[in-house]
Design an enzyme around this catalytic site. Sequence first.
Site: not given
Ligand code: NI
Length: 188
Positions: A44, A39, A90-91, A132-133, A136
Amino acid sequence: MGHPALSRPAAAVDDPTAPTVRRLLDDMADTLANSGGVGLAAPQIGVSVRVVLVDIPAARSEEATVRRQILINPELHWMEEAQEEAWEACLSLPELTGRVPRFRCVGYEGLNADGRLVAGIARGFHARVLQHECDHLNGVLYPMRMRDLSRFGFVEEMRPNGDVAERENWGSRPVGARRRHGRPALSG
Ligand code: NI
């Protein structure tokens, strides 16, 4: 982590069909494909608008396969009070992982790239990725959801300790399969 786009609420998208949104979605798809995550949220990649992309191939989850789900201006609401904890990554927080409680079942709605309403119910891993997304989009990173920060750390440092057997279930590989790089199940 620390970039302003990741710590403030993102702006709603006025026109999901605008060329700028189309380009953003292409950039997000490229970024997500190259990251190996499941995701991605627009903040991000430094674009503070309310767009998320979810892509859960069968190899990453035995519960749900969700291919290239686009949600613009998404809204989530929990369907059951029950939460469960699982490892997330998380990226935007590379090499780190933590144990995060999430609602097991959420309803979602948003717009797709054609501006049409999409809505549904997500359970388990899919519900976790959506939470999670969408976090953000509100400047919330997963450590802010954690209840026990002793279970937050570097993937490589934490892996040999504690509940190894449980950690080995991060992904949804067949029993006995080995994780090659210690990537947590959710990276997004
Ligand atoms: Ni993330």
